[in-house]
Each structure stands twice: as C-alpha cells, then as structure tokens.
Design a protein around this motif. Structure first.
Motif, PDB file in Angstrom:
ATOM      1  N   ASP B   5       0.710  -9.776  -0.117  1.00 18.36           N
ATOM      2  CA  ASP B   5       0.379  -8.346  -0.149  1.00 18.36           C
ATOM      3  C   ASP B   5      -0.808  -7.994   0.752  1.00 18.36           C
ATOM      4  O   ASP B   5      -0.814  -6.954   1.402  1.00 18.36           O
ATOM      5  N   GLU B   6      -1.803  -8.897   0.766  1.00 17.47           N
ATOM      6  CA  GLU B   6      -2.995  -8.593   1.572  1.00 17.47           C
ATOM      7  C   GLU B   6      -2.656  -8.561   3.061  1.00 17.47           C
ATOM      8  O   GLU B   6      -3.175  -7.733   3.812  1.00 17.47           O
ATOM      9  N   VAL B   9      -1.033  -5.246   3.783  1.00 21.36           N
ATOM     10  CA  VAL B   9      -1.999  -4.134   3.896  1.00 21.36           C
ATOM     11  C   VAL B   9      -2.731  -4.207   5.241  1.00 21.36           C
ATOM     12  O   VAL B   9      -2.949  -3.178   5.889  1.00 21.36           O
ATOM     13  N   ARG B  13      -2.642  -1.354   8.093  1.00 27.28           N
ATOM     14  CA  ARG B  13      -3.871  -0.849   8.718  1.00 27.28           C
ATOM     15  C   ARG B  13      -3.690  -0.749  10.241  1.00 27.28           C
ATOM     16  O   ARG B  13      -4.206   0.140  10.889  1.00 27.28           O
ATOM     17  N   LEU B  23       6.087  -3.206   1.569  1.00 22.77           N
ATOM     18  CA  LEU B  23       5.171  -2.937   0.448  1.00 22.77           C
ATOM     19  C   LEU B  23       5.769  -1.905  -0.514  1.00 22.77           C
ATOM     20  O   LEU B  23       5.679  -2.063  -1.735  1.00 22.77           O
ATOM     21  N   VAL B  55      -1.593   5.082   0.579  1.00 24.13           N
ATOM     22  CA  VAL B  55      -1.718   3.709   1.083  1.00 24.13           C
ATOM     23  C   VAL B  55      -1.626   3.717   2.606  1.00 24.13           C
ATOM     24  O   VAL B  55      -2.413   3.080   3.301  1.00 24.13           O
ATOM     25  N   TRP B  56      -0.686   4.464   3.130  1.00 26.36           N
ATOM     26  CA  TRP B  56      -0.505   4.542   4.586  1.00 26.36           C
ATOM     27  C   TRP B  56      -1.731   5.168   5.254  1.00 26.36           C
ATOM     28  O   TRP B  56      -2.232   4.692   6.267  1.00 26.36           O
ATOM     29  N   ALA B  59      -5.250   2.888   4.243  1.00 23.70           N
ATOM     30  CA  ALA B  59      -5.167   1.413   4.166  1.00 23.70           C
ATOM     31  C   ALA B  59      -6.510   0.769   4.527  1.00 23.70           C
ATOM     32  O   ALA B  59      -6.839  -0.310   4.040  1.00 23.70           O
ATOM     33  N   PHE B  62      -9.013  -0.332   1.730  1.00 22.83           N
ATOM     34  CA  PHE B  62      -8.790  -1.496   0.873  1.00 22.83           C
ATOM     35  C   PHE B  62      -9.840  -2.556   1.168  1.00 22.83           C
ATOM     36  O   PHE B  62      -9.984  -2.998   2.296  1.00 22.83           O
ATOM     37  N   VAL B  67      -3.876  -6.371  -4.555  1.00 19.28           N
ATOM     38  CA  VAL B  67      -3.237  -5.188  -3.963  1.00 19.28           C
ATOM     39  C   VAL B  67      -2.540  -4.365  -5.043  1.00 19.28           C
ATOM     40  O   VAL B  67      -2.581  -3.138  -5.036  1.00 19.28           O
ATOM     41  N   TRP B  70      -4.940  -2.321  -6.842  1.00 21.54           N
ATOM     42  CA  TRP B  70      -5.379  -1.225  -5.950  1.00 21.54           C
ATOM     43  C   TRP B  70      -4.342  -0.094  -5.956  1.00 21.54           C
ATOM     44  O   TRP B  70      -4.689   1.075  -6.058  1.00 21.54           O
TER      45      TRP B  70
END
Lengths: 98, 172
Positions: B5-6, B9, B13, B23, B55-56, B59, B62, B67, B70
């Motif tokens: 997941d990280e 993200v 980004r 995701l 999230v988009w 990002a 974060f 995640v 979050w």
C-alpha cells in the motif's frame, strides 16, 4: 453461529459491497475528471478576466505604463498557459520516461 | 508480486493512474463497509468516492504508517463533516430507518437488531464498533483511524458491544 461477537460481525458485514466493483472505481474516476475540469475551467476563466482587465488598462495607458502593462500581460499569459498545461505535460513526460 | 500500500501511495503521489486504480480496488470494500455502518447507503458511497478523491489530491499529506488506517481516517473526517450538515443528517436518518425493514432472510432479525442498536449509539462509538468488528481493525488501528486515544476507543468498543449484545438478547 452462537458467539455474539460473530453474530454482530456477520450482521455488520452482510451489507458489505463486492470485493471487486469496477462501477464504483469508474464513478470515482469520473468524479475526479469532473473536479479536474472544473478547476481548470475556473482557472482559465479567472485568467481570462485578469488578462482582459489588464489589456484594457494597458491600452488606455501611455509611455512607461504601457510597456510595464505589456510585460505584465505577457507574464500573465505565460503563467496561465503553464498552470493549465504543465500538469498534463508533466504526466506525459513521466509516462514516456517510464 | 503484489505491491504494498505504501508503494501505491508513493506512486499516486507521482501521478500514477494505475496505482490509484489498484488502491481503489483494494480498499473500496472496507471503506464502504465502514461508511455504510455509520451512515446511510446513499451517503456512504458518496463519501467513499470523496475519500478516494482526497487520496488522489492529498497523497502528499501521507506521512507513513498504515495506509488502511489513513484511508479510514479520511473517511471518518468526511462522515463527521456530513454529520454536521442538518439536511444531510435528516436525509440520512430517514434513509437509515427506511432501510431497516425486516425481511424473511436467515439472520434478518440479527441484522435488524444490530442496525437499530447501532443507530442509537453516538457516532464515535458506532464508528469504533464498525471498524473493530465490521472491518477487522485492531484497537490500535481503530484509534489511529479515528485519531482518538486508545483508551477512549477501547471504552467505545466495550460499551457499544454491550449495547449490541443486549439488542441480540445476549448476556455480556
């Protein structure tokens, strides 16, 4: 199912959506595009208004004020183009470089 | 090999559409289950979409950690924001009660009892219960998602569970 926690969990999970839901993803993407379009449209509108106002002021001014106004106008157009097109251009470069 | 997941993200980004799609696919069920547990179905999917949009857009905000927690924390903020809107609250409550119509399916009584008992709980307690029992988060993850002290979350879960058990006719 006799364990009360399991009954609660089962009741809470009963209405869960499907693990794969392409329709939901498409709705998110559609919404994101609409949001992006709205932002660009507002940005372009604000820039157009600023350019129009500045053009009108520059046209009526004379001497140094005219030159300064023209430079400012040119800079404003450049900034607008960069703000509107740069993110897309950046994405394109990134995609080509991967 | 499945991407973490990280890493997703981090890719989002950088503007990766593919990472964003993965995701959304991976977490939409959990986020929607959580929101459906604490609000109405209509509002839940709307808020879930807003959560993924955030999230988009954010990002970059974060700062590491889980995640999933979050994502739930974003969804929780959206739900709390919606709770403050009187019109939305009114629509949600009426929709919530309309959807609580008993059916003849197996376990329908349980679901109805749980749903009605949940509706009587304060929002924070409801959220803690749904995250812990409905979405399978640990107490620590629930606390992280709700940005609340661990002790408070444990107490919310304990009290909420007692109410739900009572609604199911069980001894705690």
């Amino acid at each position: 199912m006799t364990n009360p926690d399991e009954r609660i969990t089962a009741a809470l999970r009963h209405d869960a959506p499907a693990p794969r839901d392409p329709v939901f993803r498409l709705q998110v993407l559609e919404r994101r595009e609409r949001q992006r379009f709205r932002r660009r449209a507002w940005g372009s509108l604000a820039a157009t208004v600023a350019v129009a106002v500045l053009s009108a002021l520059t046209a009526t001014a004379g001497g140094e004020a005219y030159t300064a106004g023209s430079v400012l106008l040119f800079a404003l157009v450049l900034i607008t183009v960069a703000v509107v097109y740069l993110p897309g251009f950046e994405r394109l470069i990134r995609r080509l470089s991967v | 090999m499945e991407e973490g997941d990280e890493a997703l993200v981090a890719a989002i980004r950088d503007g990766s559409e593919r990472a964003f799609n993965v995701l959304v696919d991976r977490h939409q069920q959990a986020v929607r289950t959580f929101l459906r547990g604490i609000t109405s179905w209509d509002d839940a999917d709307d808020m879930a979409q807003e959560t993924f949009l955030a999230v988009w857009t954010h990002a970059r905000s974060f700062r590491g950690g889980h995640v999933r927690a979050w994502l739930f924390s974003i969804a929780w903020r959206k739900a709390k924001g919606a709770q403050r809107s009187w019109f939305r609250r009114r629509r949600r409550d009426s929709s919530y009660h309309e959807s609580a119509v008993p059916t003849r399916e197996m376990g329908a009584e349980d679901r109805l009892a749980v749903r009605q008992a949940l509706a009587t709980l304060p929002l924070a307690q409801r959220a803690a219960i749904v995250l812990n029992l409905g979405c399978g988060l640990t107490h620590a993850e629930t606390a992280e998602a709700l940005a609340a002290p661990l002790g408070t979350v444990k107490s919310h879960i304990l009290r909420g569970r007692e109410r739900l058990r009572a609604a199911l006719g069980e001894q705690s």
